[in-house]
Design a protein around this motif. Structure first.
Motif, PDB file in Angstrom:
ATOM      1  N   GLN A  69      -4.504  11.706 -43.791  1.00  0.00           N
ATOM      2  CA  GLN A  69      -3.380  12.560 -43.411  1.00  0.00           C
ATOM      3  C   GLN A  69      -3.750  13.554 -42.319  1.00  0.00           C
ATOM      4  O   GLN A  69      -3.092  13.627 -41.265  1.00  0.00           O
ATOM      5  CB  GLN A  69      -2.857  13.288 -44.651  1.00  0.00           C
ATOM      6  CG  GLN A  69      -2.287  12.357 -45.705  1.00  0.00           C
ATOM      7  CD  GLN A  69      -1.778  13.108 -46.919  1.00  0.00           C
ATOM      8  OE1 GLN A  69      -1.895  14.333 -47.019  1.00  0.00           O
ATOM      9  NE2 GLN A  69      -1.182  12.381 -47.857  1.00  0.00           N
ATOM     10  N   LEU A  70      -4.800  14.345 -42.552  1.00  0.00           N
ATOM     11  CA  LEU A  70      -5.207  15.309 -41.529  1.00  0.00           C
ATOM     12  C   LEU A  70      -5.723  14.598 -40.288  1.00  0.00           C
ATOM     13  O   LEU A  70      -5.511  15.065 -39.160  1.00  0.00           O
ATOM     14  CB  LEU A  70      -6.278  16.250 -42.093  1.00  0.00           C
ATOM     15  CG  LEU A  70      -6.748  17.376 -41.154  1.00  0.00           C
ATOM     16  CD1 LEU A  70      -5.575  18.239 -40.717  1.00  0.00           C
ATOM     17  CD2 LEU A  70      -7.829  18.218 -41.818  1.00  0.00           C
ATOM     18  N   GLY A  71      -6.377  13.457 -40.480  1.00  0.00           N
ATOM     19  CA  GLY A  71      -6.829  12.695 -39.327  1.00  0.00           C
ATOM     20  C   GLY A  71      -5.672  12.202 -38.481  1.00  0.00           C
ATOM     21  O   GLY A  71      -5.730  12.240 -37.246  1.00  0.00           O
ATOM     22  N   LEU A  72      -4.604  11.737 -39.119  1.00  0.00           N
ATOM     23  CA  LEU A  72      -3.418  11.294 -38.388  1.00  0.00           C
ATOM     24  C   LEU A  72      -2.793  12.458 -37.619  1.00  0.00           C
ATOM     25  O   LEU A  72      -2.460  12.316 -36.433  1.00  0.00           O
ATOM     26  CB  LEU A  72      -2.403  10.693 -39.355  1.00  0.00           C
ATOM     27  CG  LEU A  72      -1.019  10.362 -38.768  1.00  0.00           C
ATOM     28  CD1 LEU A  72      -1.140   9.359 -37.637  1.00  0.00           C
ATOM     29  CD2 LEU A  72      -0.085   9.854 -39.866  1.00  0.00           C
ATOM     30  N   ALA A  73      -2.619  13.605 -38.275  1.00  0.00           N
ATOM     31  CA  ALA A  73      -2.024  14.756 -37.604  1.00  0.00           C
ATOM     32  C   ALA A  73      -2.869  15.213 -36.421  1.00  0.00           C
ATOM     33  O   ALA A  73      -2.350  15.521 -35.336  1.00  0.00           O
ATOM     34  CB  ALA A  73      -1.844  15.899 -38.602  1.00  0.00           C
ATOM     35  N   THR A  74      -4.189  15.245 -36.617  1.00  0.00           N
ATOM     36  CA  THR A  74      -5.073  15.677 -35.533  1.00  0.00           C
ATOM     37  C   THR A  74      -5.047  14.690 -34.378  1.00  0.00           C
ATOM     38  O   THR A  74      -4.996  15.085 -33.202  1.00  0.00           O
ATOM     39  CB  THR A  74      -6.509  15.814 -36.070  1.00  0.00           C
ATOM     40  OG1 THR A  74      -6.518  16.721 -37.170  1.00  0.00           O
ATOM     41  CG2 THR A  74      -7.444  16.326 -34.995  1.00  0.00           C
ATOM     42  N   ALA A  75      -5.077  13.405 -34.697  1.00  0.00           N
ATOM     43  CA  ALA A  75      -5.065  12.395 -33.640  1.00  0.00           C
ATOM     44  C   ALA A  75      -3.745  12.402 -32.876  1.00  0.00           C
ATOM     45  O   ALA A  75      -3.732  12.246 -31.649  1.00  0.00           O
ATOM     46  CB  ALA A  75      -5.318  11.014 -34.242  1.00  0.00           C
ATOM     47  N   LEU A  76      -2.631  12.596 -33.571  1.00  0.00           N
ATOM     48  CA  LEU A  76      -1.340  12.657 -32.881  1.00  0.00           C
ATOM     49  C   LEU A  76      -1.256  13.886 -31.970  1.00  0.00           C
ATOM     50  O   LEU A  76      -0.739  13.801 -30.847  1.00  0.00           O
ATOM     51  CB  LEU A  76      -0.200  12.684 -33.898  1.00  0.00           C
ATOM     52  CG  LEU A  76       0.204  11.342 -34.502  1.00  0.00           C
ATOM     53  CD1 LEU A  76       1.310  11.537 -35.522  1.00  0.00           C
ATOM     54  CD2 LEU A  76       0.643  10.373 -33.414  1.00  0.00           C
ATOM     55  N   ALA A  77      -1.754  15.014 -32.459  1.00  0.00           N
ATOM     56  CA  ALA A  77      -1.762  16.206 -31.610  1.00  0.00           C
ATOM     57  C   ALA A  77      -2.613  15.977 -30.365  1.00  0.00           C
ATOM     58  O   ALA A  77      -2.221  16.338 -29.244  1.00  0.00           O
ATOM     59  CB  ALA A  77      -2.287  17.405 -32.399  1.00  0.00           C
ATOM     60  N   GLY A  78      -3.788  15.373 -30.539  1.00  0.00           N
ATOM     61  CA  GLY A  78      -4.623  15.065 -29.392  1.00  0.00           C
ATOM     62  C   GLY A  78      -3.990  14.050 -28.459  1.00  0.00           C
ATOM     63  O   GLY A  78      -4.139  14.135 -27.231  1.00  0.00           O
ATOM     64  N   THR A  79      -3.259  13.094 -29.021  1.00  0.00           N
ATOM     65  CA  THR A  79      -2.576  12.094 -28.207  1.00  0.00           C
ATOM     66  C   THR A  79      -1.537  12.736 -27.304  1.00  0.00           C
ATOM     67  O   THR A  79      -1.479  12.468 -26.092  1.00  0.00           O
ATOM     68  CB  THR A  79      -1.901  11.053 -29.110  1.00  0.00           C
ATOM     69  OG1 THR A  79      -2.907  10.346 -29.838  1.00  0.00           O
ATOM     70  CG2 THR A  79      -1.089  10.062 -28.294  1.00  0.00           C
ATOM     71  N   VAL A  80      -0.695  13.594 -27.880  1.00  0.00           N
ATOM     72  CA  VAL A  80       0.345  14.257 -27.088  1.00  0.00           C
ATOM     73  C   VAL A  80      -0.282  15.195 -26.060  1.00  0.00           C
ATOM     74  O   VAL A  80       0.177  15.278 -24.914  1.00  0.00           O
ATOM     75  CB  VAL A  80       1.310  15.004 -28.022  1.00  0.00           C
ATOM     76  CG1 VAL A  80       2.341  15.777 -27.217  1.00  0.00           C
ATOM     77  CG2 VAL A  80       2.011  14.026 -28.960  1.00  0.00           C
ATOM     78  N   LEU A  81      -1.328  15.902 -26.453  1.00  0.00           N
ATOM     79  CA  LEU A  81      -2.007  16.794 -25.524  1.00  0.00           C
ATOM     80  C   LEU A  81      -2.603  16.016 -24.352  1.00  0.00           C
ATOM     81  O   LEU A  81      -2.406  16.375 -23.182  1.00  0.00           O
ATOM     82  CB  LEU A  81      -3.107  17.570 -26.246  1.00  0.00           C
ATOM     83  CG  LEU A  81      -4.019  18.433 -25.365  1.00  0.00           C
ATOM     84  CD1 LEU A  81      -3.225  19.529 -24.679  1.00  0.00           C
ATOM     85  CD2 LEU A  81      -5.163  19.020 -26.184  1.00  0.00           C
ATOM     86  N   GLY A  82      -3.339  14.958 -24.654  1.00  0.00           N
ATOM     87  CA  GLY A  82      -3.933  14.165 -23.586  1.00  0.00           C
ATOM     88  C   GLY A  82      -2.900  13.527 -22.675  1.00  0.00           C
ATOM     89  O   GLY A  82      -3.067  13.503 -21.449  1.00  0.00           O
ATOM     90  N   ALA A  83      -1.810  13.020 -23.267  1.00  0.00           N
ATOM     91  CA  ALA A  83      -0.751  12.428 -22.456  1.00  0.00           C
ATOM     92  C   ALA A  83      -0.111  13.477 -21.556  1.00  0.00           C
ATOM     93  O   ALA A  83       0.176  13.212 -20.386  1.00  0.00           O
ATOM     94  CB  ALA A  83       0.293  11.787 -23.365  1.00  0.00           C
ATOM     95  N   GLY A  84       0.113  14.674 -22.102  1.00  0.00           N
ATOM     96  CA  GLY A  84       0.712  15.730 -21.295  1.00  0.00           C
ATOM     97  C   GLY A  84      -0.174  16.164 -20.148  1.00  0.00           C
ATOM     98  O   GLY A  84       0.290  16.382 -19.025  1.00  0.00           O
ATOM     99  N   VAL A  85      -1.477  16.291 -20.399  1.00  0.00           N
ATOM    100  CA  VAL A  85      -2.407  16.674 -19.332  1.00  0.00           C
ATOM    101  C   VAL A  85      -2.442  15.599 -18.241  1.00  0.00           C
ATOM    102  O   VAL A  85      -2.386  15.893 -17.045  1.00  0.00           O
ATOM    103  CB  VAL A  85      -3.816  16.919 -19.910  1.00  0.00           C
ATOM    104  CG1 VAL A  85      -4.833  17.115 -18.789  1.00  0.00           C
ATOM    105  CG2 VAL A  85      -3.804  18.144 -20.820  1.00  0.00           C
ATOM    106  N   ALA A  86      -2.537  14.337 -18.658  1.00  0.00           N
ATOM    107  CA  ALA A  86      -2.570  13.250 -17.677  1.00  0.00           C
ATOM    108  C   ALA A  86      -1.267  13.170 -16.892  1.00  0.00           C
ATOM    109  O   ALA A  86      -1.273  12.979 -15.666  1.00  0.00           O
ATOM    110  CB  ALA A  86      -2.843  11.923 -18.380  1.00  0.00           C
ATOM    111  N   PHE A  87      -0.148  13.335 -17.581  1.00  0.00           N
ATOM    112  CA  PHE A  87       1.152  13.297 -16.905  1.00  0.00           C
ATOM    113  C   PHE A  87       1.268  14.436 -15.906  1.00  0.00           C
ATOM    114  O   PHE A  87       1.753  14.245 -14.782  1.00  0.00           O
ATOM    115  CB  PHE A  87       2.254  13.386 -17.962  1.00  0.00           C
ATOM    116  CG  PHE A  87       3.647  13.225 -17.412  1.00  0.00           C
ATOM    117  CD1 PHE A  87       4.182  11.959 -17.208  1.00  0.00           C
ATOM    118  CD2 PHE A  87       4.422  14.329 -17.120  1.00  0.00           C
ATOM    119  CE1 PHE A  87       5.469  11.815 -16.714  1.00  0.00           C
ATOM    120  CE2 PHE A  87       5.707  14.192 -16.622  1.00  0.00           C
ATOM    121  CZ  PHE A  87       6.239  12.930 -16.419  1.00  0.00           C
TER     122      PHE A  87
END
Length: 255
Positions: A116-134
């Motif tokens: 559960q916490l791993g999913l939440a952390t990975a999703l937060a990192g996913t959105v953050l990384g996508a936003g930075v790259a975008f």
């Protein structure tokens, strides 16, 4: 009295002239350097070169620090709880910008923090990384790369992303064959807005991220039902995507 006024005027004039000269001369070095930088970055190809240099530097840092060691060495013992999850989410986002494969990071998130916490952390990192790259692609690369959209497929992809941003990006995130970094920068070159891009990234990344996080959390029990279901969730979409691409290959070549 007149002499005094004249003397005062004569005394004050050089000071005023000196002050005005200092005010004019002192900002020149800074203004000159800043002006040269601004003029250089005003050119689209200069900004694109800066983007490529930043990405190359990020990739070099990844090769030097080897974030994949988290899977073998674990998390630093001095970090724990919410602080560890926050730091990992930030590192996750930066690593995705530097082309670290997300499956590796998702497995590490599950292994370190559980499902559960791993999913939440990975999703937060996913959105953050996508936003930075975008943001980097939109700011530094869009103006230089848009004139290159001359081919039929490139124009079609640009039109699809620009007109149907959320739906197109959601499909790209759900389809296992589209690289994460490629979707980020292609979307940045298009006219897609920030909101549909980030929302589609968050929603479309849930199934794949959850499967890898569960697999990482249950890796010590590879025969458990949770691990087997997670692996099936990873393998079946990849297999379906391969079959669809194989069946469409003649259609794509014909066009």
């Amino acid at each position: 009295m007149l002499d005094a006024n004249r003397s005062g005027t004569a005394t004050a004039s050089p000071r005023a002239a000196a002050t005005e000269l200092v005010e004019r001369v002192s900002p020149l070095p800074r203004a000159g350097f800043a002006g040269r930088c601004a003029r250089a970055l005003a050119h689209p190809h200069a900004r694109l070169s800066l983007l490529l240099a930043l990405l190359a530097g990020a990739a070099a840092c990844v090769l030097a620090f080897e974030p994949q060691r988290l899977l073998t060495h674990g998390w630093p013992p001095q970090l724990g709880g919410a602080a560890a999850a926050a730091v990992f989410g930030l590192a996750y986002g930066l690593c995705t910008v530097a082309f670290v494969p997300r499956p590796l990071l998702n497995l590490a998130a599950g292994a370190l923090f559980g499902s559960q916490l791993g999913l939440a952390t990975a999703l937060a990192g996913t959105v953050l990384g996508a936003g930075v790259a975008f943001g980097l692609g939109r700011l530094l690369g869009q103006e230089a790369l848009r004139p290159l959209l001359r081919g039929r497929w490139l124009r079609a992809a640009d039109g699809q992303l620009s007109r149907h941003g959320f739906r197109s990006m959601l499909a790209a995130r759900l389809f296992p064959g589209v690289p994460f970094w490629a979707a980020n920068y292609v979307a940045a070159v298009s006219r897609m807005g920030w909101r549909p891009f980030l929302l589609a990234t968050a929603v479309g990344s849930v199934p794949n991220t959850a499967a890898y996080a569960v697999a990482g959390a249950r890796a010590s029990a590879p025969t458990s039902p949770a691990f087997l279901i997670a692996m099936a969730t990873i393998a079946v979409p990849a297999l379906l995507g391969t079959v669809v691409a194989w069946r469409k290959r003649h259609h794509l070549r014909g066009r």
